[in-house]
Design a protein around this motif. Structure first.
Motif, PDB file in Angstrom:
ATOM      1  N   PHE A 160      76.322 -44.339  99.628  1.00 35.25           N
ATOM      2  CA  PHE A 160      75.186 -43.551  99.170  1.00 35.25           C
ATOM      3  C   PHE A 160      75.699 -42.232  98.608  1.00 35.25           C
ATOM      4  O   PHE A 160      76.574 -41.601  99.191  1.00 35.25           O
ATOM      5  CB  PHE A 160      74.228 -43.271 100.325  1.00 35.25           C
TER       6      PHE A 160
ATOM      7  N   TYR B 170      74.536 -38.429  97.611  1.00 36.19           N
ATOM      8  CA  TYR B 170      73.496 -37.426  97.817  1.00 36.19           C
ATOM      9  C   TYR B 170      73.849 -36.147  97.066  1.00 36.19           C
ATOM     10  O   TYR B 170      75.007 -35.836  96.831  1.00 36.19           O
ATOM     11  CB  TYR B 170      73.347 -37.099  99.305  1.00 36.19           C
TER      12      TYR B 170
ATOM     13  N   GLN C 249      72.891 -32.002  97.420  1.00 35.41           N
ATOM     14  CA  GLN C 249      72.301 -30.994  98.291  1.00 35.41           C
ATOM     15  C   GLN C 249      72.190 -29.682  97.544  1.00 35.41           C
ATOM     16  O   GLN C 249      73.195 -29.100  97.139  1.00 35.41           O
ATOM     17  CB  GLN C 249      73.139 -30.810  99.553  1.00 35.41           C
TER      18      GLN C 249
ATOM     19  N   SER D  47      67.361 -29.802 101.442  1.00 40.73           N
ATOM     20  CA  SER D  47      67.823 -31.029 102.088  1.00 40.73           C
ATOM     21  C   SER D  47      68.700 -31.841 101.154  1.00 40.73           C
ATOM     22  O   SER D  47      68.921 -31.478 100.006  1.00 40.73           O
ATOM     23  CB  SER D  47      66.618 -31.846 102.528  1.00 40.73           C
ATOM     24  N   LEU D  48      69.179 -32.950 101.675  1.00 40.21           N
ATOM     25  CA  LEU D  48      69.966 -33.864 100.866  1.00 40.21           C
ATOM     26  C   LEU D  48      69.031 -34.837 100.171  1.00 40.21           C
ATOM     27  O   LEU D  48      68.180 -35.464 100.810  1.00 40.21           O
ATOM     28  CB  LEU D  48      70.937 -34.664 101.742  1.00 40.21           C
TER      29      LEU D  48
ATOM     30  N   LEU E 131      68.802 -38.238  97.966  1.00 38.51           N
ATOM     31  CA  LEU E 131      69.546 -39.423  97.573  1.00 38.51           C
ATOM     32  C   LEU E 131      69.491 -39.579  96.061  1.00 38.51           C
ATOM     33  O   LEU E 131      68.418 -39.550  95.463  1.00 38.51           O
ATOM     34  CB  LEU E 131      68.972 -40.667  98.247  1.00 38.51           C
TER      35      LEU E 131
ATOM     36  N   PHE F  82      76.041 -29.353  95.455  1.00 33.94           N
ATOM     37  CA  PHE F  82      76.949 -29.920  96.458  1.00 33.94           C
ATOM     38  C   PHE F  82      76.665 -31.416  96.510  1.00 33.94           C
ATOM     39  O   PHE F  82      75.540 -31.823  96.777  1.00 33.94           O
ATOM     40  CB  PHE F  82      76.683 -29.245  97.810  1.00 33.94           C
TER      41      PHE F  82
ATOM     42  N   ILE G 279      77.535 -35.195  98.049  1.00 31.91           N
ATOM     43  CA  ILE G 279      78.057 -35.795  99.267  1.00 31.91           C
ATOM     44  C   ILE G 279      77.916 -37.301  99.190  1.00 31.91           C
ATOM     45  O   ILE G 279      76.869 -37.820  98.797  1.00 31.91           O
ATOM     46  CB  ILE G 279      77.290 -35.295 100.513  1.00 31.91           C
TER      47      ILE G 279
ATOM     48  N   TYR H 155      76.333 -43.162 110.056  1.00 31.94           N
ATOM     49  CA  TYR H 155      76.867 -43.159 108.710  1.00 31.94           C
ATOM     50  C   TYR H 155      78.042 -42.181 108.675  1.00 31.94           C
ATOM     51  O   TYR H 155      78.008 -41.146 109.320  1.00 31.94           O
ATOM     52  CB  TYR H 155      75.788 -42.723 107.716  1.00 31.94           C
TER      53      TYR H 155
ATOM     54  N   PHE I 129      80.117 -39.575 106.538  1.00 34.38           N
ATOM     55  CA  PHE I 129      79.944 -38.739 105.362  1.00 34.38           C
ATOM     56  C   PHE I 129      81.276 -38.229 104.862  1.00 34.38           C
ATOM     57  O   PHE I 129      82.187 -37.926 105.640  1.00 34.38           O
ATOM     58  CB  PHE I 129      79.061 -37.535 105.696  1.00 34.38           C
ATOM     59  N   GLY I 130      81.382 -38.128 103.555  1.00 33.42           N
ATOM     60  CA  GLY I 130      82.466 -37.370 102.978  1.00 33.42           C
ATOM     61  C   GLY I 130      82.230 -35.893 103.250  1.00 33.42           C
ATOM     62  O   GLY I 130      81.135 -35.489 103.649  1.00 33.42           O
ATOM     63  N   SER I 131      83.241 -35.075 103.026  1.00 32.55           N
ATOM     64  CA  SER I 131      83.134 -33.641 103.323  1.00 32.55           C
ATOM     65  C   SER I 131      82.428 -32.880 102.219  1.00 32.55           C
ATOM     66  O   SER I 131      82.168 -31.688 102.363  1.00 32.55           O
ATOM     67  CB  SER I 131      84.520 -33.040 103.561  1.00 32.55           C
TER      68      SER I 131
END
Lengths: 118, 116
Positions: A34, A36, A38, A43-44, A46, A91, A93, A107, A109-111
């Protein structure tokens, strides 16, 4: 545990250029990723869902020609922001579900990648 | 569609105070519910989760109970620390069926600041 390595962590690019963001699953096979976005203090949201070997599914309002997603292997998914403009600064993600069964533990998450378009 | 609503922030507390961050959701099916935490300069980390009604997720002193009747998943901690300062996100995921995974839908995030 499962790790998703996201690169670059920060990138500054000029308007009109393209930027590629990579997410690699290091110790598991990420059949789904997924992506995202931000916004500051928001919020994040999608953007799209990518599945290995098939076309990505984009959320309503996301320009598929601008945000190119490729998921060519079970360990690599990429997001390319084409012809970037300042409003694309954000940002980004990636996240991959992991585990087995109806739902995994969570899940991974990447950084994140901080994109600044100047 | 699915949605998650969190209490507005920011929340500012003194160390050892009690924390509650409200979260309610709207979903068509039977979602799993999550709390994620984002520390300054870092990515999201899973804090806790619950997959069915009346489940209680807990981790690092934080708790949240899946309340189907009130469609809520409020986050609580009895005594916060300065190190708990972060952004907290409530999220839900509906299974895509079988062993498939659904997308995560996030709340707007709540900024928590804890002072010594």
């Amino acid at each position: 545990g499962a790790v998703v390595s996201q690169h670059p962590s920060r990138v500054i690019c000029k308007s009109g250029t393209s930027v590629k963001i990579e997410c690699r699953s290091l110790d598991f096979q990420a059949t789904t990723m997924f992506w995202y976005r931000q916004f500051p203090k928001k919020s994040l949201m999608l953007m799209a869902t990518s599945n290995e070997g098939s076309k990505a599914t984009y959320e309503q309002g996301v320009e598929k020609d601008k945000f190119l997603i490729n998921h060519a292997s079970l360990t690599l998914s990429t997001l390319t922001v084409t012809s970037a403009h300042p409003e694309d600064s954000s940002f980004y993600i990636c996240a991959s579900p992991r585990g087995f069964g109806p739902l995994g533990y969570g899940y991974t998450f990447g950084s994140g990648t901080r994109l600044t378009v100047v | 569609g699915d949605s998650v609503t969190q209490m507005e922030g920011p929340v500012t507390l003194s160390e050892e105070a009690f924390l509650t961050i409200n979260c309610t959701y709207t979903a068509t099916g039977y979602p799993s519910l999550f709390w994620y935490v984002q520390y300054p300069g870092e990515g999201l980390q899973l804090l806790l989760k619950a997959t069915k009604a009346d489940d209680k997720g807990s981790n690092k002193g934080f708790e949240a109970t899946y309340r189907k009747e009130t469609t809520s998943f409020h986050l609580e901690k009895g005594s916060v620390q300065v190190s708990d300062s972060a952004v907290y996100f409530c999220a839900l995921s509906e299974s895509a069926g079988g062993t498939s995974y659904g997308k995560l839908t996030f709340g707007q995030g709540t900024i928590l600041t804890v002072h010594p």
